[in-house]
Each structure stands twice: as C-alpha cells, then as structure tokens.
Design a protein around this motif. Structure first.
Motif, PDB file in Angstrom:
ATOM      1  N   VAL A 571       0.847  -1.193   0.000  1.00  0.00           N
ATOM      2  CA  VAL A 571       0.000   0.000   0.000  1.00  0.00           C
ATOM      3  C   VAL A 571       0.885   1.247   0.000  1.00  0.00           C
ATOM      4  O   VAL A 571       0.637   2.211  -0.734  1.00  0.00           O
ATOM      5  CB  VAL A 571      -0.951   0.005   1.211  1.00  0.00           C
ATOM      6  N   VAL A 572       1.943   1.209   0.817  1.00  0.00           N
ATOM      7  CA  VAL A 572       2.851   2.356   0.864  1.00  0.00           C
ATOM      8  C   VAL A 572       3.455   2.590  -0.519  1.00  0.00           C
ATOM      9  O   VAL A 572       3.504   3.724  -1.011  1.00  0.00           O
ATOM     10  CB  VAL A 572       3.959   2.127   1.910  1.00  0.00           C
ATOM     11  N   SER A 573       3.887   1.520  -1.180  1.00  0.00           N
ATOM     12  CA  SER A 573       4.498   1.665  -2.507  1.00  0.00           C
ATOM     13  C   SER A 573       3.528   2.302  -3.491  1.00  0.00           C
ATOM     14  O   SER A 573       3.893   3.210  -4.236  1.00  0.00           O
ATOM     15  CB  SER A 573       4.942   0.306  -3.047  1.00  0.00           C
ATOM     16  N   VAL A 574       2.291   1.815  -3.483  1.00  0.00           N
ATOM     17  CA  VAL A 574       1.297   2.379  -4.401  1.00  0.00           C
ATOM     18  C   VAL A 574       1.128   3.866  -4.105  1.00  0.00           C
ATOM     19  O   VAL A 574       1.103   4.710  -5.011  1.00  0.00           O
ATOM     20  CB  VAL A 574      -0.049   1.630  -4.257  1.00  0.00           C
ATOM     21  N   THR A 575       1.036   4.200  -2.820  1.00  0.00           N
ATOM     22  CA  THR A 575       0.854   5.600  -2.443  1.00  0.00           C
ATOM     23  C   THR A 575       2.035   6.442  -2.917  1.00  0.00           C
ATOM     24  O   THR A 575       1.853   7.539  -3.448  1.00  0.00           O
ATOM     25  CB  THR A 575       0.716   5.705  -0.919  1.00  0.00           C
ATOM     26  N   VAL A 576       3.238   5.918  -2.733  1.00  0.00           N
ATOM     27  CA  VAL A 576       4.427   6.660  -3.152  1.00  0.00           C
ATOM     28  C   VAL A 576       4.402   6.866  -4.667  1.00  0.00           C
ATOM     29  O   VAL A 576       4.725   7.949  -5.160  1.00  0.00           O
ATOM     30  CB  VAL A 576       5.712   5.918  -2.720  1.00  0.00           C
ATOM     31  N   LEU A 577       3.988   5.833  -5.401  1.00  0.00           N
ATOM     32  CA  LEU A 577       3.949   5.973  -6.855  1.00  0.00           C
ATOM     33  C   LEU A 577       2.929   7.035  -7.281  1.00  0.00           C
ATOM     34  O   LEU A 577       3.201   7.855  -8.162  1.00  0.00           O
ATOM     35  CB  LEU A 577       3.639   4.622  -7.518  1.00  0.00           C
ATOM     36  N   ILE A 578       1.779   7.029  -6.630  1.00  0.00           N
ATOM     37  CA  ILE A 578       0.786   8.071  -6.953  1.00  0.00           C
ATOM     38  C   ILE A 578       1.376   9.445  -6.660  1.00  0.00           C
ATOM     39  O   ILE A 578       1.278  10.373  -7.459  1.00  0.00           O
ATOM     40  CB  ILE A 578      -0.507   7.872  -6.137  1.00  0.00           C
TER      41      ILE A 578
END
Ligand code: HEM
Lengths: 600, 291
Positions: A571-578
């Motif tokens: 989830v953190v990775s997805v958030t960082v990518l966004i």
C-alpha cells in the motif's frame, strides 16, 4: 561570497530559526487554553464528563463505498495528504532562511533560488488542500460514527484550523506573488515578515492536526470509556503530542529538502546550457545539505518519541519494538541506511567539483566501510527477530514477543557513529580546496582527529556497557551518547571554522561538473524519504491495532485486523507511486509555463 | 524524455525493492481479539484452566511482557530466576514488608496483581524513575485488554494449575452467566419457523424451510429466490452481509419488481441480535442450497 563558504553559516541559521519555530510549535497550543490545564490521562480524573462515551458499533455501522477496503482508501488519501502537507510545511521554512541569506550577502542567486523553491510548493499547496478535503469527505462517508465522535471533541480546534488554513493561503499568495514588488528596501523586510507569518501559520496548523493523531494513539482528556471531559487542551496535550511535533517538524524540513533535491537533479539532467547545469548543481547541493541537516537530529527525536511511548504504555511500546511491528523497524533501518549512504555518496562525488578535493578521496573508502558496518549492526539487532511461527508460539498472534530494547544499545551506537561519519563527510567537503593560513593548523588537525576518535570511542564504550545493565536503566545510556555526538559536532565545527577563517583557495568550485550518477543519489534520497514517511505513517496508525482511539473506542469494522507488513508495504508503494506521478505533473507544469513564458 | 524514463525506471526499481524486501520477511496478520463472551455450558475445572491459558496467551497478551526473552516482567507460569511460578510465590509476596495491598490470600494477590498492579511492584520491574512504586503493567480489566471477572478467574485458575498449587477460584456458575446475558436475549425465538411467525415475514414472503400452511404470499419476493445471490449479492456484498442489510435496512437495495417502503424498516430495533443471526444464517443456508 561563495555559496560553499556560507553553507555552514546557513546551517547555523537553519538551526537557530528551527529552534525559534520549535519553541513556537511546542507552545503554540497555549493560546487555546486560558490556564495551564493539568494533563488528564484517561481514567485519572474525577471531573464529570461532558461528552458521550465512545459508541459501541457493529460492522453494519460502517457504510461501504464501491468495492475494496475502506481502510485502504482512507489510508492512501491520508498519506498523500501528509506527503504534500509535509512538503509545503518544510519548504517555506528553508525558503525563508535562504531568502534571509540572500539579503544578508547580497548574492542574488539565493533570492532567485528561494523564489524557485516556493514556486514549486504553490501547486503542491492546492494539492494538499484538495486531498485534505477528500480525506474529510471519505472519513465522514466511511467512518461516520468515528468522525462525529472526534468532531465533537475537536470542534474548537477545527474552527482554528480552518481560519489558520485561510491565513496560510493568504500569506503564501502574498509571499509568492509579491516577491518582485517587495524586492528591495523596506519592502524586502515586509516580504520577510510575510514569510515568517506563513511559517507561523503552517507550524500551528501542523501541531493542531498532530494532536488528532496523537489523541488516537494515546488518548487524554477523556474518561476510560471515551467520554470527553470538556477540556480540549487536555485532549491535545497528550503524552505523545510534543514528541510527534518535534519529530515531524524536523522530518518535514529534511523531506522538503529531499524533494527539492530531486527537482534540481531532474533539472540538472535535462539542462543543456552549462550555466543552467551549474545553477541546478548548486541547487541540488543546497537541497541535499538541508535534507542532511534535518536528517542528523531525527534519530534523537525518534528515540524521544519511543521513550514517551513506553512511558505512556509499556504494552504499546513492546508491541511496537518487540511485537508484531518489530520487523517493521528492520525495514526502517534499511531505508534510513539507504538515505545515509545516498547522502554520503553524493557528498563524496561532490569532491570532484572542488579543486584539491582529491586529497580527501582516500578517506572515502574508510568512511564507506564505517557506514556499512554501522548499517549492518543496526540492520541485524542482537536479539534477532523470530519467524512468524516462533512469534505465534511465544505470544499468540496479536502480541508476539521480543527482547525489545535490548537491541537499542547496539542500535544507538550505530546511529551515533553514522551521524558522526556523515558530519565528517561534510567537514571534509568544507575543507576541500582550501589551505588554512593559521600557524597552528597541524595542531588543529590533530585536535580534530583526537576529538573524533575520542567521541567514537566513548559512544562505542557506552554501547558495550549497555549489555551489562538492566533494560530499564539501559535506555538512559542513549543520553550521554547523544551528548557525545552533539559535542563532537559543535566542537569540531568551531575548531574547523576558526582554523579555516581567511584560508586561501586552490581554485573556484566547478559547479555543474558532476557525474550523472550523483543525481541518482538525490532521487534515491527523495524516493526513500517518501517511502519511509509512508511506512512510519503506517506504524503510527497500525500501533493502535483494533482501536480507533486506543483503549477507548474500538474498531468494529471488517478492517480491524492488523495486516501483514508485506501488504502494508505494498500500500505504501502504491501511495508513493501516486505521489511521484503527482509531483512529476507539478514539475512538468513548471516547465510548461516556462516554455510559454519563453515564447512571449 | 529519455532522462525522464530513466529516472522513472530508477524510482520504480527503488520502490519495488522496498516492497520486495518487506514481502520477504516473516509475514503475520493479527486478528482483533474476539469480544464474544465465553460459553460456560458444561464447564469443568479442566476446561476452565484451558480457557485461562487461551486468554493468557491471546486476549490477555500476558506473554508480551511476561516472557523469558525480554526480561520486562517476572515469569508467571514457569519457574526461573524470579523463583517458582507466581501462584506458588504469592504467599511470600504477601509477607513482604513492601506489600501494601488489601489481599490476604494468594488467590486475592493474583487478582490484585492483575487489576491494581501497583499494590505490589516486584523489585527491579517498576516504571523507571519511580523507585519500584509504580508498575508498568496495565490494569487488565480495563484499557486495551479489558478482561471480564470470569476471564480473570480463568487466568488465575490457569496460573494456579501451572504452579501445581490448589485451584481456589470457584467454577463460574450458570447463574452468573444468565444474570449477565438474560436481559439481552429474553424471549428470543430459537427457530426460523417461530421467527417468521413472530415478525410476520410469512405475511409477505415465502420463507424457505418454514411451513407456509398452503399460503404463497407475494407482497415481498420469494425468499427461495435468494439462491441467485449465492455467488455474489448486489453491491458485491458477501451473502450474509447482504441478507443482514436487507433485513435491517430494507430500502438499501430494493429487490426488482417490488415497491420500496413495504417491508418494515424497524427490525433492527425489534429483533434480538441472536434472532437476526438466526434469520441470516437460515436464509443464507437455504440460498447456498443447504436444508
Ligand atoms: C534515524 C532515525 C529516524 C529517521 C531518519 C526518521 C524519519 C522519519 C520520517 C521522515 C518521518 C515522516 C515524518 C512526517 O510524517 O512528517 C517519520 C515519522 C515517524 N517516525 Fe521516524 N525517523 C527516525 C527514527 C524513529 C524512531 C527511532 C522512531 C520510534 C519508534 C520513529 C517513529 C516515527 C513515527 C511513529 C512516525 C510517524 C509520525 C506521523 O506521521 O504521525 N522514528 N520518521
């Protein structure tokens, strides 16, 4: 004056301003309390509550919105909001400092850079606000009972929050759009004052919203079943409020620096003209410097937070450091290791652009080794964390066990040495290409070497001693270690500063003369910082486990479980990518508007 | 453009690396502790002790602090550097000059240790800076652990059994349970037929598995037709979730071909929790093709 010479002055001023802002931040809430109300931890009070107890809910009390988990939706939006908020809080702090330096030195480049920084945060500011709006909407939709419960308690704060936000926007617009109009004489002073007001509003906003998060972690000012006692100040001024205020304040500066560094790196890599390359190289260097100045005190702030957390609830502390979240701190170590190594790597490569810097390049191998060893010590703590089946066997699924702070001795030692090494890299960079004029230069060098050696020895000895004493005394050892580090930094800066006063230079710094891979170190820094923030944001919320408000308002939603670290990391990775996509969009907008301007 | 692509690739690699690492370490998901009250039916001392152990290791979170690794709290159920297991060393605590609690029997000491831990703080384990006058242990009947009196008794029974001393806590009686749970469930019906009668579902629905006495009401949909939801209900809800909502909030999703506001909206207030569970379970089973 050369920028490189003023950087240490800059550091001093950053620290001075930070301190003032900090004192302000810590006391910011006082305005809301006519009198210093005593902190009333849940349960230790005889005052009759004025609010209702926290409601008891069922899964049906949580409306659904589309598919997917409600928690993940709120999680991602809240984290994005925090990323942008941290950025727009951090940047104005050092913009103000840089503007002040430009004013003091009369070097126009500082002023231009300050304006360029603030320009980047303009669009980020509206993103922050929009994301905040979406977050509030989502909370009200998906967690209506919780939202109503917290709004009832925090109502007066919310009004202040809204007003401050309005004030902050106003200051920001005047600050940015009035830059040229107020660029000289008295106007410049007015401009600086607006910048100060902007920061004051921003800091106050931050400490207000921090109190919501800390209330959820360690509630105060309510009865054991969550009924509000009527004093908002007591609610805000919970046991974790100030530790989080400090940690976030420092982290925001470092974070802002790292993002601006990525911006400069991007510009550097795409720049064609040598002047442009030189400008962005210098900007990247300054941004990295700011990020590292912020990074160095962070571990101390982190340990203070940990200490207060244990004092508030040993159960929570152990769950964090030795229970289900123990492995998270291994991930944290990996990230912080990457950040320290990245920052140092950038500095080492930077020696290329300083004539005479080669002399210090021998030291790099040693420093890299020290950093690596420290990193490994930190990464593999001595009470090695167990596998999940061992954890289950020892403590049941929710509360596995570990010899928690037993590892802190080694960790503290490693962190302090890492900080000293990074500081040493700065010192060497500062000395590169200069020949001291003073007669006692040899003695001075010997004194510096002795200082570092003695400091390191003291830190390591204290660390080893830590293994021979009980855990609850051991934690106190981190204090002398920290003081050793701070003392070495202060004394070495002083000796070095005096020694190199009026030193002759072997040649001008060749700004722009940097290999491309150095810029990737800046990207590594920005991405790792963002990811680290996301991770720590997760643990801040995760530590509450199945509670909305720890011990007083249980989470009855289907998402009350604690997810696996892998899941959280994704989830953190997805958030960082966004977030990165949004930031690239901002950079692109900036380029776009310049092209337009160039056409005219 | 090429630079941008390179930067993106690099950043993706970094982010991916962090995700990969985080997924490569031990993974553990923790469910929230159950809030259901224990069933005391047919409880023997043996099963009571076993219940105590489950609570001790699970909901009570006792080994989080009381374990051999961390030295954060004295060992309780095994002998070690802190002496024999706690139930066996309790008498010596009561005789200690520093003891200032109100317990006079070992069992009372154990209970007191759990609900007001500071009455006696084992030497060396107090909160730092309090000179062993304040215990870092939380009151386990409150806060985030919140054990009920019966659960605390079960844990005491477990500690006594582990120490090999006489178990002095009484087995909880049915009276305790019914006194606690009766008001909540008074007069609840126990089968679907009675439920469909009591709440008049039969007036509007054909209810599967219930004797309809030859009637085929069509005010509401035939509940045999719920079978079509077995693989996925409207709003992508799980079947039981959907049924529960259909009963307590009938207008949330109005079945095709029927009028809203026909089905009474107040079942949530009128039905007992156990009755709602019964209806949901019975309809879900029928939809899934069970009886
Ligand atoms: C080298 C040491 C450390 C570094 C570089 C570091 C860095 C950071 C950064 C960048 C953030 C994000 C700040 C923000 O949201 O504004 C953060 C947040 C946080 N850190 Fe640290 N940290 C360090 C040590 C620690 C330690 C030892 C702890 C103790 C458990 C800790 C606990 C937290 C928590 C709970 C947050 C979340 C704050 C929040 O967003 O509400 N940190 N840290």
């Amino acid at each position: 004056m050369k920028p490189r010479n003023t950087l240490f002055t800059l550091a001093r001023r950053v620290l001075a301003v930070s301190l003032v802002a900090l004192i302000f931040a810590v006391n910011g809430g006082v305005a809301f309390a006519a009198e210093e109300a005593a902190v009333a931890p849940a349960g230790e009070t005889a005052i009759a509550p004025v609010g209702q107890p926290a409601p008891v809910l069922t899964e049906e009390s949580y409306p659904l919105l589309g598919g997917g988990s409600s928690r993940v939706k709120v999680w991602i939006v809240a984290q994005l909001h925090l990323f942008f908020a941290a950025f727009v809080l951090g940047v104005p702090i050092f913009v103000l400092v840089i503007e002040g330096i430009g004013m003091a030195t009369g070097d126009k480049r500082y002023d231009a850079m300050a304006k360029e920084f603030i320009k980047i945060s303009m669009v980020a500011f509206s993103f922050t606000a929009t994301l905040g709006g979406i977050l509030l909407f989502l909370l009200a939709m998906l967690y209506p009972d919780f939202t109503v419960y917290s709004l009832k308690i925090f109502r007066p704060i919310l009004i202040a929050y809204a007003l401050l936000f309005f004030g902050e926007s106003l200051c920001l617009y005047i600050y940015y759009y009035g830059w040229e109009a107020m660029s000289s004489g008295f106007g410049k002073w007015v401009h600086l004052t607006v910048g100060l007001l902007l920061n004051a509003a921003g800091m106050t906003l931050m400490v207000l919203s921090n109190s919501w998060a800390t209330f959820m972690m360690a509630p105060s000012g309510v009865t054991p079943d969550g009924a509000f006692l009527g004093d908002v100040w007591a609610v805000m001024h919970g046991p974790l409020w100030n530790p989080i205020n400090l940690h976030r304040f420092i982290a925001n500066i470092a974070y802002g620096g790292s993002i601006v560094g990525a911006y400069a790196a991007y510009k550097f890599l795409t720049a064609k003209a040598p002047e442009e390359k030189a400008h962005y190289d210098w900007m990247g260097y300054t941004a990295n410097f700011i990020a590292v100045v912020g990074l160095l005190p962070l571990p101390f702030a982190g340990y203070w937070l940990t200490k207060e957390l244990y004092a508030y609830s040993q159960q929570m502390g152990i769950t964090l450091m030795g229970g289900i979240f123990a492995w998270l701190f291994i991930i944290q170590a990996l990230l912080i290791g990457a950040i320290f190594l990245g920052a140092n790597y950038y500095l080492w490569l930077g020696l290329v652009r300083v004539p005479g810097g080669e002399a210090y390049r021998k030291a790099i191998g040693w420093m890299a080794t020290v950093l690596l060893v420290c990193f490994l010590v930190w990464f593999t703590p001595h009470t090695i964390i167990m596998t999940s089946s061992e954890i289950k066997a020892l403590g049941g699924a929710h509360h596995p066990v570990l010899g928690a702070l037993g590892v802190m001795s080694a960790k503290n030692t490693a962190v302090n040495i890492m900080i000293l090494t990074t500081f040493l890299a700065f010192l060497l960079y500062q000395r590169a290409g200069k020949i001291p004029k003073v007669g006692w230069a040899r003695g001075g060098n010997a004194a510096l070497a002795a200082l570092f050696a003695a400091g390191a020895a003291n830190i390591v000895t204290l660390g080893i001693y830590g293994y021979y004493i009980p855990a609850n005394i051991r934690i106190g050892l981190s204090v002398p270690q920290v003081f050793t580090t701070l003392f070495v930094i202060a004394a070495a800066s002083l000796i070095n500063g005096v020694m190199y006063r009026g030193a002759s230079e072997t040649g001008p710094t060749r700004w722009g003369d940097m290999p491309a891979r150095s810029q990737y170190a800046l990207f590594l820094l920005a991405v790792s910082f963002t990811w680290l923030m996301g991770l720590m944001g997760y643990v801040r919320s995760g530590i509450r486990q199945h509670w909305h408000v720890y011990t007083v308002f249980r989470d009855y939603s289907p998402d009350a479980f604690t997810p696996t670290l892998g899941y959280a990391a994704n989830v953190v990775s997805v958030t960082v990518l966004i977030f990165m996509a949004m930031v690239i969009f901002i950079f692109w907008l900036d380029n776009f508007s310049r092209k337009k301007a160039a056409h005219k | 453009m090429k630079t941008l692509a390179q930067i993106l690739a690099f950043s993706l690699m970094v982010v991916g690396g962090y995700s990969w690492f985080s997924n490569s370490i031990p993974q553990l998901r923790a469910e929230p502790p159950s809030e259901e009250s224990v069933s005391l039916e047919g409880m023997t001392m043996e099963s009571f002790v076993a219940l105590g152990q489950t609570i001790f290791e699970g909901k009570g979170t006792c080994p989080l602090c009381h374990n051999a690794v961390g030295h954060r709290a004295p060992l309780l159920v095994e002998a070690g550097s802190d002496g024999p297991p706690v139930a066996a060393r309790a008498p010596s605590r009561l005789a200690d000059g520093r003891y200032h609690g109100t317990a006079s029997k070992p069992e009372e000491y154990l209970r007191e240790s759990m609900v007001s831990p500071s009455a006696f703080v084992v030497e060396g384990f107090g909160k730092p800076g309090t000179g062993d006058s304040v215990s870092p242990m939380p009151d386990v009947s409150a806060g985030s652990i919140k054990l009920s009196p019966v659960e605390i008794d079960a844990v005491i029974a477990y500690m006594q059994s582990a120490a090999g001393v006489d178990i002095t806590v009484p087995l909880p009686t049915e009276a305790v349970e019914t006194a606690e749970s009766a008001p909540a469930d008074e007069g609840a019906v126990k089968d679907m037929g009675a439920l469909a009668e009591k709440y008049e579902c039969k007036l509007c629905h054909i209810v599967p598995g219930v004797d309809m006495a030859g009637e085929a009401p069509d005010m509401g949909p035939d509940l045999n037709g719920l079978k079509r939801y077995a693989k996925g209900a409207p709003d992508k809800l799980p079947l039981r979730e959907y049924l529960r909502l259909s009963i307590v909030e009938p207008n949330r999703h109005v079945a095709q071909g029927f009028e809203p506001d026909t089905m009474p909206p107040d079942f949530a207030d009128r039905m007992r929790v156990s009755e709602l569970d019964l209806a949901v379970e019975s309809l879900a089973r029928a939809a899934e093709g069970g009886k």
